[in-house]
Enzyme design. Sequence first.
Site, short mmCIF file in Angstrom:
data_model
loop_
_atom_site.label_atom_id
_atom_site.label_comp_id
_atom_site.label_asym_id
_atom_site.label_seq_id
_atom_site.Cartn_x
_atom_site.Cartn_y
_atom_site.Cartn_z
N HIS A 173 0.84 -1.20 0.00
CA HIS A 173 0.00 0.00 0.00
C HIS A 173 0.87 1.24 0.00
CE1 HIS A 173 0.76 -0.50 4.26
NE2 HIS A 173 0.20 0.66 4.54
N HIS A 232 1.34 3.98 1.85
CA HIS A 232 1.83 4.78 2.99
C HIS A 232 3.35 4.97 2.91
CE1 HIS A 232 -1.96 4.02 5.67
NE2 HIS A 232 -2.11 5.02 4.81
N ASP A 277 5.82 4.99 4.92
CA ASP A 277 6.75 4.06 5.58
C ASP A 277 6.82 2.72 4.86
OD1 ASP A 277 4.06 3.68 6.57
OD2 ASP A 277 4.86 2.42 8.17
N HIS A 278 6.06 2.58 3.77
CA HIS A 278 6.13 1.36 2.95
C HIS A 278 6.71 1.62 1.56
CE1 HIS A 278 3.60 -1.18 5.68
NE2 HIS A 278 3.41 0.03 6.17
N HIS A 283 -7.35 -1.06 5.89
CA HIS A 283 -6.33 -0.10 6.36
C HIS A 283 -6.23 1.05 5.36
CE1 HIS A 283 -2.64 1.27 8.24
NE2 HIS A 283 -2.00 1.18 7.09
N ASP A 294 0.03 -3.87 6.29
CA ASP A 294 -0.59 -3.39 7.52
C ASP A 294 -2.04 -3.89 7.66
OD1 ASP A 294 1.74 -2.06 8.03
OD2 ASP A 294 0.93 -0.05 7.69
N HIS A 321 5.14 -4.58 10.68
CA HIS A 321 5.53 -3.85 11.89
C HIS A 321 5.76 -4.79 13.08
CE1 HIS A 321 4.84 0.35 10.61
NE2 HIS A 321 3.85 -0.14 9.87
ZN LIG Z 1 0.04 1.67 6.49
#
Ligand SMILES: [Zn+2]
Length: 258
Positions: A56, A58, A60-61, A114, A131, A169
């Site tokens: 996805h 985001h 941090d990905h 998410h 996530d 995570h």
């Molecule tokens: Zn995420």
Amino acid sequence: MLEVSPVRAFSDNYIWLIRAPEQPDAAVVVDPGQAGPVNAVLEQRGLRLVAILVTHYHPDHVGGVAELAASHDAAVFGPARERLPCEAQLLDDGDHVRLAELGLDFLVMALPGHTLGHIAYYGHGALFCGDTLFSGGCGRLFEGTAEQMLGSLDRIAALPDQTRIYCAHEYTLGNLLFAAAVEPGNADVIDALDATRELRERDAITLPSELGRERRINPFLRCRLPSLRDAAQAHAGRTLAQPSEVFAEVRRWKDGFR
Ligand SMILES: [Zn+2]
């Protein structure tokens, strides 16, 4: 069995590095939020990066995707319904990522909740679920509804018990503290909490988990069980008729849990 190792990024992200069964010097990474830690591991182990899988959008990905793709000339695969930082092969539910020369083949599962376009990669007995599912927990509902997320978790739950769960995570300890508050009588949760505490005391990774184990310890996979419904109803102070209402209540409960 697929050889997968974690690359740590930020404070609690894992970028998964998959070794190609057919080409020992080739690697694929999942959700590289940072390029630096991936480059360090590639160099250390003498690996070349061939492909990047994204679950996805985001930051941090995907933060390291464009840099890694450009510097290694790696192919990028990602969700068709989300904005990605560079050109990618766009994937939707039922598609396959086939990297025949590497001996890799993953089925794409659309798992909204998410984010709306979130996808996961399933193959070789492993699920790279970003996530969506965490050990002992699940992702926050940033975009989707409780119905959508429960539907996504139901699809994961239909996979074989031995499926190894590679989530993005290190949230296991906090998740299990919550799980123990929801189901104080669940001995599997207490055992998992003890084992997780021991691992985290020496900063060791708690992943991958196994789906069969998650079914026993993860409250979000247990919303159809009477014990979970009773706990959620007691917390809500009202009757929750549908599993999605139970899920929504447990998710809200977790959001405020400290
Ligand atoms: Zn995420």
